[in-house]
Structure formats: C-alpha cells, structure tokens
Design a protein around this motif. Structure first.
Motif, mmCIF file in Angstrom:
data_model
loop_
_atom_site.group_PDB
_atom_site.id
_atom_site.type_symbol
_atom_site.label_atom_id
_atom_site.label_comp_id
_atom_site.label_asym_id
_atom_site.label_seq_id
_atom_site.Cartn_x
_atom_site.Cartn_y
_atom_site.Cartn_z
ATOM 1 N N GLY A 1 0.815 -1.214 0.000
ATOM 2 C CA GLY A 1 0.000 0.000 0.000
ATOM 3 C C GLY A 1 0.842 1.255 0.000
ATOM 4 O O GLY A 1 0.482 2.250 0.628
ATOM 5 N N ASN A 2 1.966 1.227 -0.724
ATOM 6 C CA ASN A 2 2.899 2.357 -0.735
ATOM 7 C C ASN A 2 2.561 3.400 -1.791
ATOM 8 O O ASN A 2 3.309 4.364 -1.984
ATOM 9 N N ASN A 3 1.439 3.188 -2.494
ATOM 10 C CA ASN A 3 0.952 4.166 -3.480
ATOM 11 C C ASN A 3 1.984 4.460 -4.566
ATOM 12 O O ASN A 3 2.054 5.559 -5.093
ATOM 13 N N TYR A 4 2.804 3.442 -4.858
ATOM 14 C CA TYR A 4 3.767 3.520 -5.974
ATOM 15 C C TYR A 4 4.717 4.709 -5.807
ATOM 16 O O TYR A 4 5.076 5.382 -6.786
ATOM 17 N N ALA A 5 5.138 4.945 -4.578
ATOM 18 C CA ALA A 5 6.032 6.063 -4.291
ATOM 19 C C ALA A 5 7.387 5.867 -4.976
ATOM 20 O O ALA A 5 7.871 4.743 -5.116
ATOM 21 N N LYS A 6 7.972 6.959 -5.372
ATOM 22 C CA LYS A 6 9.290 6.934 -5.989
ATOM 23 C C LYS A 6 10.351 7.286 -4.956
ATOM 24 O O LYS A 6 10.097 8.018 -3.995
#
Length: 561
Positions: free
Chosen positions: A307-312
């Motif tokens: 659930g990391n929201n596709y963080a960069k």
C-alpha cells in the motif's frame, strides 16, 4: 422511506475504527502459553471465510487437526470473543454448549474423552461476527473496510501485532504454525480474494458470489490474510538461477495499470538479488504474490500486502515492496520461535534494502541508505532480553520494548557483523540460519524456526570466532559502544569505554593510508606524526555512539513539538 431508514440504521451500527474493543487476552500474541497449547502439534487448518462488506462482518468455519504430544483432556484455542462460536464438533460429533467457554478470547473446549500422546483430534468450530476494525493498520491490527474510488468494497486484514485470533481460531504464538492450511474465501459478486499459497480453484455460487480456494504449507500464524476487492491481475513466470520456474502474480486496483506494471517489473530483479545473495525463493512451488491493500503493507506469506501508493525514491526501487518481500526469507522461511527474537525478521529484512542498493549500484548507494537507518536508532531498550515475550512487549516502548530498533539497530548490527567477519563467513551464516543447511536448493528445505542463540552459534562456526561479546553489546545492551580518542604527542590512543568486554577492531585513516587497529582488551594505539589528519572508521563499518546523531535527534524532537 422505510427501506431508506433501514439503510441509515444499518450504516450507523457499523463499527468505527478501533471497535469493537479487544480484550487484553486477544491483544497479546506470544508470551507464556497454556500447557495445553504446547502439548499439541498443529497438523492442518481447513478455514472457510465469508466476507460480508455491507455488514462489516465475517462468517467462519474452521476444521482444525491436532496431534497430542502429551496426554490431553481439553483444547485451548485463541479466538477473539468478538467472533462468537455457534457450534463445535469433535471428530464429527457435536458438543453441548456447556462443553466450551470463551469469556476473554481463549476458547477452552472439554474433549469428550482424553487423548493419549500420539493420538489425533479434529475440531470443527463455526463462528462469526464483527471483527475488530484496525485503528491505524498495519501498526494497529484488525480488518480494514475500505472502498475503491468507484465505491466498490476493498477489504484487507493485518494481524501481526495482536495475532491470528482476530480472524480465525488459532494457536497465537510464533511456533503455533499449522503444517498445512486450506483456505476457502467467499466474496460478493464481482470481487476477488487472492490469498496465501497456491490457487486450487474458484467456485461460482448460484447467487453470483465466488469462493476462492487456496492451499499453503506452513504459513506463520499472522501471515494468513484476507484481501478482497475488484482486482485486476498481472502474471508472469520467473526462470530461477536454480533451474526452477516461479509463478508471479500482482493483484491491483483498476485504473492503476501503468503504475502496477512498473512495480511488477521489479519482481524479477528483486528475486534474482535474493536468490544470488541469500538462496532459493522458499515458496517457489506456490507463487510470488502481492496484492494492493488500503493499508501500508505486511509480509503475508506468498500474498504480501502492498500500500505504498507507488512512491518513488532516489534508490530507484520500491522500498516497501522490497522490505515485505524480504520477509519471505526472514519471517516466513525462518520464523522466530519466540517474539524476543523478532529482530531476526525485521533487522534482516531492513538490512536487505541497502544490500540491494549495493548489489545494484555499489558502495555509495549502500552507505547512503545505511546512514538514513543509522540516524533513526534510539537505543532506549535492548533488542533481545532472553525471555519468553509477547509481540507487544518487544515492539512497544511503553512495555519495555525496543520499538523500531529491531529494524534499524538490527540492520546496523548486521552491517557491523559483516564488516567484522567478512562476506564469505557472513553469508554462509545467514544461509544456514534461513534454510537450516549449507546447500539449499529447491525442494531440499522447509520453513523452520530460528533464534538469536542459534545464529550466534552458526556465526561462531562459520567465522571461527567466539563473538558472544559482539551480540551482547549490540543486542542485549541498550546503549551503543562508545569509543574515546586521544592524542598524546605522536601517539593516538583508542579506548572502548566497555573495555575488554568489547574488543572491536577499528579502522583509522592517517593521511592517505588506512590501518586496522586490533583493539585487544578494548584498547589500541597508533603512532601518528604530528600534523597528520586522522579519520576514525572512515567507511563507517562499526556501529558506535555518535554525539552528533544524538544532538540531531534531540533537535528533531524539539522541532516536532
């Protein structure tokens, strides 16, 4: 009008976050256990769940098979009392309700006849109710009832802290793993239920609901998870360096295809790293599985929550995906038999991220990532206390626990150990801890339990050094080793305040050359010409006290007030 009022009344009766409350018994995972629980071997759990999002309820049916290790007159099984039992049968024969009780979250079942050592018993427990809603998952456990942007149900569970008994009748301590689990998860029409292990099949019921059937071998107790939503799927096959093929699955929310593809592209190189550096993927006969969840993440065996929201991030990979995936080796393949050894899960998994940075880009990335972790170490309590502890006693500072030091201090301890004994001995020791053998290959190992003491013994054998002083300093004492440095003319004097209890060698850079000072007895000297610039531990190989870090942390704390 009447139906609208009914809908409003139903909505108002739905549980809020943190409700219904948990008893102290249910909140405790691990720690000392009743004799009846350690007197059984958990052979098989056949678990049926129906998830009812509209009512925020679950219905369950658990068929549990045990073998008695010692004479046994009753079963003691952990189950949250928010999931009341409606019936129990032993070996197919229904019991009177007088034969069981569950006042505080520990279900006690009187057996119709006592068991002798070696005899089997099968208990069918039918139950259901309103599970505890997580206050702030995954740090506070429970179920998360959420919705997709278009209003469809999106549900997930997480039970690491308070334990498996929030979801199913289990033995809520680390070594209470069932040898085999079958899962049957029934969900409303249009939803999917990816879960642990291998998919056996999906049944479509007459009313449009579907039942998802899974089989998993020896999942750790908190790894069994529900994830329900209108997922889309990405699938693939990884051809391992060990010659086998591993199925890959990612279940994600509609509308996120491009982000999902980018994350899915990380699966294969991450697998390659772990298989090269640590050893074979432990669950290749089942799958690598990840599912998008409405909470941050959790290491649910073969169905990791993401659930990391596709963080960069500047290191170029998703740290959360990587961290949870590391737990397939550290937590799921090798499991701490006592929560006191929790750092074997989290410290190793945390260390794998900078090691992956090293594998991908080299020393600069490794040291940069490691420095971020170093600055988060608090040193308020020992990581290991050599006691039988519950999960909360290890994790919660208010209960004397080390908190996030099991992650960050654990990782820096491993970094220091690797520098002390060298890569060859370090990775040989890690491999033996994980697999229980020196030569792991697909099919020749099974999930196992490990401990800090076992790891110390393995390190001693692989390095040829008795490093009890090392593990005592970093794991069993709260404060970090403290090095004092003095210059007397041409003599540089180095002293560990711990003296002979900590004979840690240290590197010193003098001008352009680096010397390694042995520090026998915790002391060492070097001849340094006047005017020569000196740098202590120039590659930061040794975790030690830093007044600069302490001042930085104090400044941070004040800034947050």
């Amino acid at each position: 009008m009447i139906s609208l009022l009914l809908l409003i009344a139903a909505a108002s009766s739905l549980p809020d976050k943190g409700q219904p409350p948990l008893t102290a018994q249910t909140r405790m995972s691990g720690g000392p256990r009743p004799a009846e629980q350690t007197a059984v071997r958990f052979d098989h759990a056949d678990l049926s769940f129906e998830v009812v999002p509209r009512q925020r309820r679950i219905r369950g049916d658990a068929l549990l098979t045990f073998t008695a290790r010692a004479p046994l007159a009753r079963l003691v099984i952990d189950l949250d009392r928010n999931l009341p039992v409606s019936s129990i049968a032993i070996d197919g024969s229904p019991l009177s309700k007088r034969a069981w009780s569950n006042p505080e979250g520990q279900l006690v079942i009187a057996l119709p006849k006592p068991l002798a050592a070696g005899e089997k018993v099968q208990a069918r427990i039918t139950y259901g109710g309103t599970p505890h809603v997580a206050l702030n998952a995954p740090w506070d456990d429970g179920i998360v009832w959420s919705s997709t942007p278009d209003g469809r149900p999106w549900v997930a569970t997480t039970t690491q802290g308070y334990g498996c008994d929030q979801l199913w009748p289990c033995l809520d301590f680390p070594s209470g793993e069932p040898a085999l689990v079958d899962l049957h998860i029934t969900v409303p029409p249009g939803l999917k239920a990816p879960s642990n292990g291998r998919l056996i099949g999906v049944d479509t019921l007459s009313d449009g609901r579907t039942r998802w059937n899974w089989r998993a071998r020896q999942p750790n107790t908190y790894a069994i998870a529900l994830a329900v939503g209108p997922f889309e799927e990405l699938t693939g096959t990884y051809r391992s360096r060990y010659g086998n093929e591993i199925p890959l699955y990612y279940w994600y929310l509609p509308g996120k295809t491009e982000q999902a593809k980018a994350l899915f592209a990380e699966f294969a190189p991450t697998l390659d790293f772990f298989e090269q550096v640590i050893g074979p993927y432990p669950f290749a006969d089942e799958k690598v599985g990840v599912v998008e969840t409405p909470h941050m993440g959790m290491e649910h065996q073969t169905i990791n929550a993401y659930g990391n929201n596709y963080a960069k991030a500047p290191e170029g990979f998703d740290w959360l995906f990587h961290h949870e995936f590391a737990h397939e080796w550290f937590g799921n393949q090798v499991t701490a038999g006592n929560w006191d050894d929790y750092w074997l899960h989290e410290g190793f998994a945390q260390y794998m991220q900078p090691l992956y940075g090293l594998w991908r880009e080299g020393d600069a990335r490794y040291l940069t990532m490691l420095e971020t972790q170093r600055n988060r170490i608090t040193n308020r309590a020992p990581i290991v206390r050599d006691k039988l502890l519950s999960e909360e006693e290890v994790y919660e500072p208010s209960l004397g626990g080390a908190g996030t030091d099991i992650y960050y201090k654990g990782a820096l301890t491993l970094h220091t150990l690797r520098g002390l004994i060298g890569d060859d001995a370090f990775y040989r020791a890690v491999r033996r801890l994980v697999y229980g053998r020196k030569d792991p290959a697909p099919g020749n190992f099974r999930p196992r339990f490990g401990s800090t003491r076992e790891f110390e013994g393995i390190v001693k054998e692989e390095s040829g050094q008795d490093l009890g002083w090392f593990f005592d300093a970093y794991l069993r004492r709260a404060e970090l080793p403290d090095l004092t440095v003095r210059r007397d003319g041409d003599t540089l004097r180095l002293d560990w305040r711990e003296g002979s209890r900590f004979p840690m060698p240290i590197e010193v850079k003098i001008g352009d050359r680096v010397e390694r000072v042995a520090m026998a007895g915790g002391r060492g000297t070097l001849t340094v010409p006047a005017g020569q610039h000196v740098v202590i531990d120039p590659m930061a190989r040794v975790l030690r006290r830093s007044s600069a870090v302490e001042q930085y942390q104090t400044w941070q704390a004040r800034a947050r007030q």
